[in-house]
Design a protein around this motif. Structure first.
Motif, mmCIF file in Angstrom:
data_model
loop_
_atom_site.group_PDB
_atom_site.id
_atom_site.type_symbol
_atom_site.label_atom_id
_atom_site.label_comp_id
_atom_site.label_asym_id
_atom_site.label_seq_id
_atom_site.Cartn_x
_atom_site.Cartn_y
_atom_site.Cartn_z
ATOM 1 N N VAL A 137 60.995 9.895 -3.506
ATOM 2 C CA VAL A 137 61.819 10.069 -2.316
ATOM 3 C C VAL A 137 62.199 11.529 -2.092
ATOM 4 C CG1 VAL A 137 63.991 9.603 -3.549
ATOM 5 C CG2 VAL A 137 63.842 9.182 -1.077
ATOM 6 N N ASN A 138 62.375 12.301 -3.147
ATOM 7 C CA ASN A 138 62.776 13.693 -2.967
ATOM 8 C C ASN A 138 61.653 14.536 -2.383
ATOM 9 O OD1 ASN A 138 65.585 13.747 -4.149
ATOM 10 N ND2 ASN A 138 64.452 12.817 -5.835
ATOM 11 N N LEU A 139 60.414 14.268 -2.793
ATOM 12 C CA LEU A 139 59.274 14.952 -2.178
ATOM 13 C C LEU A 139 59.132 14.553 -0.711
ATOM 14 C CD1 LEU A 139 56.648 14.649 -5.068
ATOM 15 C CD2 LEU A 139 57.822 16.742 -4.297
ATOM 16 N N ALA A 140 59.343 13.285 -0.442
ATOM 17 C CA ALA A 140 59.242 12.805 0.932
ATOM 18 C C ALA A 140 60.320 13.438 1.810
ATOM 19 C CB ALA A 140 59.349 11.282 0.963
ATOM 20 N N LEU A 141 61.542 13.493 1.300
ATOM 21 C CA LEU A 141 62.624 14.098 2.074
ATOM 22 C C LEU A 141 62.371 15.589 2.285
ATOM 23 C CD1 LEU A 141 65.334 14.050 3.472
ATOM 24 C CD2 LEU A 141 66.449 14.208 1.240
ATOM 25 N N ALA A 142 61.861 16.273 1.275
ATOM 26 C CA ALA A 142 61.551 17.699 1.421
ATOM 27 C C ALA A 142 60.522 17.912 2.524
ATOM 28 C CB ALA A 142 61.055 18.263 0.099
ATOM 29 N N ALA A 143 59.528 17.035 2.596
ATOM 30 C CA ALA A 143 58.520 17.146 3.643
ATOM 31 C C ALA A 143 59.128 16.902 5.015
ATOM 32 C CB ALA A 143 57.383 16.158 3.381
ATOM 33 N N ALA A 144 60.022 15.923 5.093
ATOM 34 C CA ALA A 144 60.677 15.639 6.366
ATOM 35 C C ALA A 144 61.533 16.815 6.805
ATOM 36 C CB ALA A 144 61.527 14.374 6.241
ATOM 37 N N LEU A 145 62.261 17.423 5.864
ATOM 38 C CA LEU A 145 63.098 18.579 6.193
ATOM 39 C C LEU A 145 62.246 19.764 6.652
ATOM 40 C CD1 LEU A 145 65.679 18.361 3.274
ATOM 41 C CD2 LEU A 145 66.203 18.189 5.723
ATOM 42 N N ALA A 146 61.086 19.927 6.040
ATOM 43 C CA ALA A 146 60.203 21.026 6.421
ATOM 44 C C ALA A 146 59.645 20.840 7.828
ATOM 45 C CB ALA A 146 59.064 21.152 5.411
ATOM 46 N N ALA A 147 59.440 19.584 8.220
ATOM 47 C CA ALA A 147 58.838 19.300 9.519
ATOM 48 C C ALA A 147 59.860 19.193 10.645
ATOM 49 C CB ALA A 147 58.033 17.995 9.438
ATOM 50 N N ALA A 148 61.098 18.877 10.308
ATOM 51 C CA ALA A 148 62.100 18.564 11.322
ATOM 52 C C ALA A 148 62.673 19.817 11.982
ATOM 53 C CB ALA A 148 63.227 17.746 10.698
ATOM 54 N N GLN A 149 63.026 19.688 13.245
ATOM 55 C CA GLN A 149 63.777 20.705 13.973
ATOM 56 C C GLN A 149 65.278 20.458 13.784
ATOM 57 O OE1 GLN A 149 62.083 23.270 15.544
ATOM 58 N NE2 GLN A 149 60.334 22.277 14.539
ATOM 59 N N SER A 150 66.097 21.417 14.138
ATOM 60 C CA SER A 150 67.534 21.312 13.868
ATOM 61 C C SER A 150 68.193 20.155 14.615
ATOM 62 C CB SER A 150 68.236 22.620 14.235
ATOM 63 O OG SER A 150 68.083 22.909 15.616
ATOM 64 N N ASP A 151 67.627 19.749 15.758
ATOM 65 C CA ASP A 151 68.225 18.663 16.521
ATOM 66 C C ASP A 151 67.520 17.328 16.283
ATOM 67 O OD1 ASP A 151 65.928 19.518 17.756
ATOM 68 O OD2 ASP A 151 66.734 19.438 19.798
ATOM 69 N N ASP A 152 66.719 17.245 15.220
ATOM 70 C CA ASP A 152 66.097 15.979 14.839
ATOM 71 C C ASP A 152 67.034 15.176 13.945
ATOM 72 O OD1 ASP A 152 63.880 16.721 16.229
ATOM 73 O OD2 ASP A 152 62.620 17.138 14.476
ATOM 74 N N LEU A 153 66.654 13.942 13.674
ATOM 75 C CA LEU A 153 67.424 13.078 12.774
ATOM 76 C C LEU A 153 66.477 12.549 11.700
ATOM 77 C CD1 LEU A 153 70.041 10.391 13.782
ATOM 78 C CD2 LEU A 153 68.439 9.962 11.940
ATOM 79 N N ILE A 154 66.906 12.646 10.446
ATOM 80 C CA ILE A 154 66.133 12.117 9.319
ATOM 81 C C ILE A 154 66.915 10.951 8.721
ATOM 82 C CG2 ILE A 154 65.158 12.602 7.040
ATOM 83 C CD1 ILE A 154 64.988 15.542 7.865
ATOM 84 N N LEU A 155 66.263 9.808 8.593
ATOM 85 C CA LEU A 155 66.871 8.622 7.982
ATOM 86 C C LEU A 155 66.094 8.251 6.730
ATOM 87 C CD1 LEU A 155 68.749 6.095 7.995
ATOM 88 C CD2 LEU A 155 67.021 4.977 9.447
ATOM 89 N N VAL A 156 66.809 8.074 5.625
ATOM 90 C CA VAL A 156 66.218 7.611 4.370
ATOM 91 C C VAL A 156 66.701 6.189 4.136
ATOM 92 C CG1 VAL A 156 65.862 8.110 1.929
ATOM 93 C CG2 VAL A 156 66.399 9.980 3.509
#
Length: 428
Positions: free
Chosen positions: A396-415
């Protein structure tokens, strides 16, 4: 024996549900009763509230604990599973059991454990009851582990039984219809002991009414007693407008901000009202408890925000109704693109679960480090068949890191997707 050795012993010696699933369950209450009898029947030495349900039982248990803590009571809280530390399962007034107490229990009762050969959960229940009895709690909030009728916690005689809702989960164990599942959950209703059901559901109402009638127990459907309306977010807390059967209207704030919590509040309020003679609380104490559930009890993983810009939210929703309720709240939030970090367990109806996920999100599939976890590459393939495209990651930490790298500041990430996935987040 040190704490780490005690935990290793329990995990290695006993069957553990979160590792092997249903094979860890030992049917019946016999083992728990044997353990409790050897411990002097601690379950008879404290008063309790018993909480079951498909979704919401953990949140409702923490809300109840927070309310009674705000009123100054010494409150035991037993919940499962834990996210970070085993000690989270057993708390008194928000403080987890000491690691030394866990280790001492195992040392003192190792011979008993090996004679009874219980499950991991059965030992945990016995440990909690022993701890609450010795610590002389004013009351204990006891969350059911799975089901109700045959759950190890069902050796208590509570002051009231609360059932939050009924949905499809653990159908291989509890039944394939809502009525069958309700029959198992309703097994916590005791003779002459009042019962509260948070949500009236057409498929289950008659089941609960019949069980209550057979047991001579009064029953209250909380959503028929209270009208709870979501009034939106204010300073990071959910505003609620509450109206009782007399028409009295007032406002509450809840720091568990998931919109689905609105349904749980009615059950909590009815439960508090049911036992007000034994544990009186004021409206101000109820309001204070609900506004500070996280701080008072240490609850994690319920629509918990980890960071902003981009906003990162984690939620332990893991079944069809839980995920449906979660996404109702997600869709109410502003965001440009939704990024979903998802890990599931293998022994679920995954087609029904995957059907809850939106097709227009960016996906990052992962797996928890437990034998029950669905391999990330298999999840990626099954999700693709359901129209959900993404990439698999080892954890999950690798997945979240990838999501953070791809996301813009006004995006939303849900785990989301599994308690076990959330538990492995480094920053939780």
């Amino acid at each position: 024996m040190q704490y780490s050795e005690a935990i290793d012993y329990l995990y290695s010696r006993l069957p553990v549900f979160h590792r092997i699933g249903a094979k860890a369950i030992k049917p019946g209450l016999g083992n728990t009763l044997r353990l409790c009898e050897a411990l002097g029947n601690p379950q008879q030495q404290f008063r309790s509230i018993h909480v079951a349900g498909t979704n919401g039982k953990g949140s409702s248990s923490h809300m109840l604990a927070a309310i009674y803590q705000s009123a100054g009571y010494r409150v035991g809280l037993y919940t499962s599973p834990h996210l970070k530390s085993f000690t989270e399962r057993i708390r008194i007034s928000g403080v987890p059991i000491a690691e030394e107490s866990v280790a001492q229990f195992v040392v003192d009762h190792q011979t008993l454990i090996e004679a009874v050969e219980p499950s991991f959960f059965e030992v945990t229940v016995a440990m909690a009851f022993d701890y609450f009895a010795r610590q002389q709690v004013d009351l204990a909030i006891i969350e059911v582990g799975l089901g109700g009728r045959l759950d190890s916690t069902n050796v208590i005689t509570p002051a009231v039984s609360l059932i939050t809702n009924i949905g499809y989960d653990h159908t291989d164990i509890l039944g394939t219809t809502l009525a069958e599942i309700a029959g198992e959950k309703g097994g916590i209703i005791k003779s002459g002991i009042p019962a509260v059901v948070s949500e009236t559901q057409a498929e289950t109402e008659s089941v609960f009414r019949q069980i209550a009638k057979d047991k001579g127990a009064g029953i209250t459907f909380a959503d028929q007693q209270w009208q709870v309306v979501d009034a939106g977010l204010l300073n990071g807390k959910r505003q609620l407008r509450v109206t009782d059967t007399t028409g009295h209207d007032y406002a509450l704030l809840l720091d568990l901000v998931g919109g689905y919590q609105v349904k749980n509040v009615a059950g909590v309020l009815s439960t508090v009202a049911e036992v007000a003679g034994e544990w009186p609380v004021t409206p101000q104490q109820i309001a204070s408890g609900l506004a500070n559930v996280v701080g008072l009890t240490g609850l994690k993983g319920r629509f918990q925000q980890l960071r902003d810009m981009p906003r990162v939210i984690v939620d332990t929703a893991h079944n069809q109704p839980g995920l449906a309720a979660l996404f109702d709240t997600i869709y109410s939030l502003p965001y440009r693109t939704l990024h979903l970090v998802v890990g599931l367990v293998a022994d679920k109806d995954r087609s029904a679960v995957l059907a809850q996920f939106p097709s227009d999100a960016c996906y990052y599939f992962c797996q928890a480090q437990t034998p029950r976890a669905l391999p990330a590459h298999q999840l990626e393939q099954e999700a693709a068949e359901a129209g959900l495209s993404g990439t698999a990651y080892l954890d999950v930490n690798l997945a979240l890191a990838a999501a953070l790298a791809a996301a813009q500041s006004d995006d939303l990430i849900l785990v989301t997707g599994s308690n076990y996935t959330i538990a492995e987040l480094i920053d939780l």
